[in-house]
Write an enzyme that holds these catalytic residues in place. Structure first.
Site, PDB file in Angstrom:
ATOM      1  CD  GLN A  11      -2.873   1.074   0.015  1.00 17.09           C
ATOM      2  OE1 GLN A  11      -3.094   0.020  -0.577  1.00 17.09           O
ATOM      3  NE2 GLN A  11      -3.403   2.224  -0.370  1.00 17.09           N
ATOM      4  CD  GLU A  12       3.111   3.715   3.727  1.00  9.77           C
ATOM      5  OE1 GLU A  12       3.349   4.652   2.942  1.00  9.77           O
ATOM      6  OE2 GLU A  12       2.637   3.897   4.858  1.00  9.77           O
ATOM      7  CB  SER A  13       6.456   1.969  -1.844  1.00 15.93           C
ATOM      8  OG  SER A  13       6.759   0.615  -1.501  1.00 15.93           O
TER       9      SER A  13
END
Length: 611
Positions: free
Chosen positions: A475-477
């Site tokens: 989800q972050e990157s």
């Protein structure tokens, strides 16, 4: 077992013998930024069909449009070459005519683009032009709610107001929303278009009072309620209904649900935005007032009621009311989604996540076809250019071309593209391709797990769930190790500089590179363990804290224990709410891939302890 062909992929990929060098492309981009038309003209090669050589010509044509010269645009689009840039330039052309109010040319040119090829601003200008020329269109019923509109869509709201397509109640509500959110110039334009005079701008009077109360509600909902109760007689029903709606929204976002529910009952439904309707539902949900939630779900506008979130929560309300036969069809419908609400619906039906059937391997002929595609080649060339030059903007251009190149592809083509990207370690765009499949899925591509040795090592050392860590990184990157957010977070786990520095001091790292894969995962997992320990070892709270900070995650807890799914649904920040739901759903899919036992989303969400 799914086979891959890394050597074949590179063997089939053409050598990009660009007729334009990296330095020329960089110079052209800089000339575009500086509006240096002379420099751009020396680099542009209008008839060159090379993979990247058309970009300077596109920039030259785009700049010329801004000065009213469309000759370079006509020349560019007459050439059967870079289809992506040709489509973008036609959109730019329509928008240039729209800004000038040249409705005849907007109406003439827009149909050369298919509906899916039209940018939002292009579609808005086209609708505005048709309204202006007395043509019938399908009005966008929600556009009056949006404050931060592009120029074309702002113009569309004005044309709708002028021609009576927006109701008087919608026009008045939009005026109030614009003014309480400090969009005074847009409000002036709308007022002139709708011939409203000065009643919304008078220094005193009932409209001014309504605006003052609605503005105060943003920071002081309790005080606003007292003031509104004392001065309600000075307001019209529409004015007080608007203020109650704003007061209800702000109260709900501060998790003062009793006040929110009371204020929503006094609000004017005609002036409620989609955001307000959804917070009315969340207020009932947070109170676990299942009867109110079910009642509200039947009053929703159709486009909100059809969302998976409210299909699921309506079903839950029906179950709580012992109306199981009515809930089952709603759950079945939502259960086909491969996402947070789909998982919850399947589990409510008694069906846990199962590994999808293996698909046939991608035929070599299809991979060859995809690699030979000019648009795929252009995207890959831009990714290569970004790698060579270290310029992130080329990568973003590559992403845009990649997304465009995959438009309208079938499932097998999408999965072939995902494999090609995976083999080039372009993990984020591989996931993008794999996520778009409709019937044939490959979850090993949709939920990639690169850097497994590193991630597993640190997860084991810190005794945290590896699947959860992967869900968060995805989800972050999307596993892009050079990712950098708008606020300065870096690397796979998107660490803020201050956080990375603090954690590095705790784990005893002197000099470090935050984008180094091993270092980033080491620092990120340590911080994740830290917030988990400080938040009752509750992964939902820790996930919210990773995105919005531990203080906020704590402040969103209820005075009594709360179901994890209800906590997640009522997180006040839309970004954090979406983040928590996606991270926790991702973790379920990764746990399945890693063959973890007792893997359900409900168990992962658990119970949030009392504050």
């Amino acid at each position: 077992m799914r086979l891959t062909y890394p050597l074949l992929a590179f063997a089939l990929l053409p050598c990009f013998a660009n007729a334009i060098s990296d330095s020329q492309l960089q110079a052209a981009r800089e000339a575009y930024r500086k509006n240096d038309m002379a420099q751009l003209a020396t680099i542009a090669a209008p008839k060159d069909r090379d993979t990247l050589a058309a970009w300077p010509s596109y920039w030259l044509a785009k700049r010329a449009l801004e000065s009213g010269d469309d000759a370079p645009t006509r020349s560019f689009i007459s050439e059967p070459r870079n289809a992506f840039l040709r489509e973008r330039l036609i959109n730019d052309w329509v928008q240039a005519f729209g800004k000038r109010g040249d409705w005849d040319n907007v109406i003439k040119i827009t149909p050369t683009l298919s509906p899916e090829a039209r940018e939002t601003d292009t579609s808005c200008y086209y609708d505005a032009a048709n309204i202006n020329r007395q043509q019938s269109i399908n009005a966008n019923p929600k556009i009056w709610q949006n404050m931060r509109l592009s120029d074309g869509c702002m113009r569309l709201t004005e044309e709708q107001a002028a021609k009576g397509i927006q109701t008087p109640a919608q026009v008045d509500a939009r005026m109030r929303l614009l003014l309480i959110n400090d969009f005074s110039s847009a409000a002036r334009r709308l007022s002139a278009a709708a011939n409203l005079g000065e009643r919304f701008f008078a220094a005193s009077g009932s409209e001014k009072l309504a605006q003052q109360l609605a503005t105060r509600a943003k920071t002081d909902p309790v005080g606003t309620l007292e003031r509104l109760s004392a001065s309600e007689a000075q307001l019209s029903r529409a004015q007080s209904g608007f203020v109650y709606g704003q007061l209800a929204l702000r109260s709900a976002q501060r998790l003062n649900m009793p006040q929110a529910l009371d204020a929503f009952e006094r609000a004017d439904p005609q002036q409620l935005t989609e955001e307000q309707w959804e917070w009315w539902l969340r207020a009932a949900l947070r109170q676990q007032d299942w009867g109110k939630l079910e009642q509200l779900s039947r009053r929703l506008p159709d486009d909100i009621a059809s969302k998976p979130a409210w299909q699921y929560w309506r079903a839950r309300s029906l179950i709580a009311l012992n109306r199981h036969p009515e809930a089952t069809p709603l759950l079945i419908k939502t259960s086909f989604e491969h996402n947070y609400y789909g998982l919850l619906s399947r589990e409510e039906l008694g069906t846990a996540l199962e590994a999808p059937a293996s698909r046939e391997i991608t035929p070599p002929a299809l991979r060859k076809q995809m690699l030979a595609d000019a648009d795929i080649q252009q995207a890959l060339a831009l990714f290569d250019l970004a790698e060579r030059t270290g310029q992130a903007e080329w990568r973003e251009d590559g992403r845009r071309v990649w997304r465009w190149a995959l438009r309208g592809r079938n499932d097998e083509q999408l999965l072939a593209a995902a494999e090609i990207a995976q083999e080039r370690q372009l993990y984020d765009v591989a996931i993008y391709a794999a996520e778009r499949t409709v019937r044939t899925h490959d979850f090993s591509l949709r939920f990639l797990s690169p850097y497994r040795d590193i991630t597993r090592r640190y997860a084991n050392q810190l005794d945290i769930d590896e699947a959860w860590v992967y869900g968060l990184i995805r989800q972050e990157s999307r596993f892009l190790n050079v990712a950098r957010s708008g606020v300065g977070a870096s690397g796979l786990m998107q660490l803020m500089p201050s956080t990375a520095k603090w954690v590095a001091s705790k784990v005893g790292i002197g000099g470090y590179q935050v984008n180094d894969i091993d270092t980033n995962i080491r620092l990120g997992t340590w911080y994740l363990r830290h917030v988990l320990d400080g938040l009752s070892s509750q992964p939902v709270l820790a996930t919210a804290a990773y995105n919005a900070g531990p203080g906020r995650a704590r402040s969103w807890q209820a005075p009594t224990a709360l179901e994890g799914a209800i906590y997640a649904e009522t997180i006040p920040f839309a970004e954090t709410r979406d983040y928590v739901q996606k991270v926790m759903a991702n973790a379920v899919y990764y746990a399945g891939a890693f063959h973890q036992q007792n893997n359900t989303l409900k168990a992962r969400l658990g119970t949030i302890p009392a504050r």
